[in-house]
Design an enzyme around this catalytic site. Structure first.
Site: not given
Ligand code: IMP
Length: 433
Positions: A15-16, A40-41, A143, A224
């Site tokens: 919920g950020k 996805g905020h 790089r 995240q």
């Molecule tokens: P990636 O960052 O798309 O490579 O995903 C790597 C891991 O992070 C996976 O388990 C995704 O479901 C999780 N993840 C990536 N972005 C989010 C987020 O915004 N919310 C929750 N989990 C995320």
């Protein structure tokens, strides 16, 4: 030093977006420091729902300037699409949104690689969002990436693309059996997008330094969460960047001594999307029940989130690695109907009780949660605007979290709307830190 870093204290989706939106009202600048279009905020303003992937949540406040920092990986199509969507809804973007020249670009080759790797039997399934995030950071560290500033130099871009594709095309062709890509086609797409992108490029590192020197309020927004951090998360089931507070220095160019307060956002329970260990996860029936109560479906991918009780072992660890100054507890209202709430306070691993967060996912996967039962309040909390208006048992739950985590509750959220919030720590009201 009015620089505030907001981090996710769990596996993301805490919920950020709402908390940043709320605090952004008083901020001069809101800065995204890592991640990309995988985030996805979600923010609800005046009954309207906004889902932001790359644009900082401060864009919804007319007086705030917004920065996409060097630590972010920028998908041009996603960014430009989001900007267009905001414009159509009457949000002024021009002169309020700036991107670091050092931000790396997520290209079609990265998305193709992400999708191919996730779909391949030869690779571990991470549950990636397939937005090309990990391949972009791989190229950054390898790089051979392209940064926003680079698109002004076609010859350099072509040479970087060619070097990158030399290896990638071997993988595409022989390992993943998908069509190889050419530097020429990729460059054509970049050149098209760059016309629309370059007006947003600015010396954001210099802007932030000047903002700090003149005492402006700067809010740094993580994507995240702590347990998805590439260093401190449940590796390899992590994202590819530093979502913890340290990332807000390396991902913005504002030195760590400038940060005045680190706020950890934590749901009153726990969720996780994607693969990986999750000790306090509920059984299928109760998982589903909590998912429906909390509306736990991903904003970026629509995936059902896995649900479980609050995990204090993980929260103590998040407090440690982020140096948390305060906790923002969100979605407390989702627990309103429970007669009893469980909280994980320790793990049982290989016959031993441990209170620390294991370094390996294998050990964490063997961890059985040791839980305590806390009495539920069985009364609506959505109308409360101060701690005193909360049921006594809900206050007791918050005190329990404080005792177990060693961090004070600074803010409590009881619904998606801005007004359903209690700011408890006076330092957050006046940005006095
Ligand atoms: P990636 O960052 O798309 O490579 O995903 C790597 C891991 O992070 C996976 O388990 C995704 O479901 C999780 N993840 C990536 N972005 C989010 C987020 O915004 N919310 C929750 N989990 C995320």
């Amino acid at each position: 030093m009015p620089v505030l870093t907001v981090v996710g204290a769990q596996w993301g989706d805490e919920g950020k977006g709402k908390i940043v939106d709320l605090l952004a009202e008083q901020a001069g600048y809101v800065v995204r420091y890592q991640g990309g279009a995988n985030a996805g905020h979600e923010v609800v303003v005046g009954g309207e729902n906004y889902v932001l992937h790359l644009v900082p949540s401060g864009i919804l406040h007319s007086g705030t300037l917004n920065i996409v920092g060097n630590g972010v990986v920028l998908d041009p199509d996603s960014f430009l699409g989001e900007v267009e969507g905001l414009r159509k809804r009457g949000i002024k973007v021009e002169g309020r949104l700036f991107v670091s020249p050092r931000a790396h670009l997520t290209l079609p080759l990265h998305k193709a690689l992400d999708a191919a790797r996730e779909g391949s039997a030869s690779q571990k399934t991470i549950g990636s969002t397939k937005r090309g995030i990990s391949p972009t950071y791989m190229d950054k560290a390898g790089r051979v990436g392209l940064r926003l500033a680079d698109v002004q130099d076609p010859a350099y871009c072509m040479s970087q693309l060619k070097t990158s594709l030399q290896e990638k095309n071997v993988l595409f062709k022989h390992l993943y059996k998908v069509k190889p890509l050419t530097a020429k086609v990729l460059w054509k797409e970049i050149a098209r997008a760059s016309k629309a992108l370059l007006p947003y490029m600015a010396d954001t590192e210099g802007m932030l330094d000047a903002a700090w020197k003149s005492g402006k309020r700067v809010l740094m927004e993580g994507a995240q969460g702590t347990l998805l951090d590439v260093d401190f998360g449940t590796y390899p089931y992590v994202t590819a960047s530093n979502s913890t507070a340290g990332g807000s220095a390396t991902g913005t160019g504002l030195g760590p001594t400038r940060i005045g307060y680190v706020l950890g956002v934590c749901k009153a329970y726990t969720t996780r999307v994607g693969e990986g260990p999750f000790p306090s996860e509920l059984d299928a029936k109760r998982n589903q029940a909590l998912r429906e109560l909390g509306g736990e479906y991903g904003r970026t991918t629509g995936r059902a989130r896995r649900c479980g009780w609050l995990d204090m072992v993980a929260l103590r660890y998040a407090a440690q690695v982020n140096g948390l100054d305060g906790l923002a507890i969100t979605k407390l209202d989702v627990l309103d109907s429970f007669k009893e709430i469980e909280v994980c306070v320790a793990y049982r691993v290989d016959g031993k009780t441990i209170r620390h967060f294991p370094a390996t996912s294998a050990e964490l996967a063997r961890a059985k949660p040791i839980t305590v039962k806390v009495k539920g309040w069985q009364a609506p909390t959505g109308g409360a605007r101060s701690l005193a208006q909360l049921p006594a048992k809900a206050r007791a739950y918050l005190s329990f979290i404080e005792r177990e985590s060693g961090v004070k509750v600074a803010l409590v959220s009881v619904g998606a709307e801005r007004e359903r919030t209690m700011v408890v720590d006076p330092r957050l009201r006046g940005w006095k830190f």
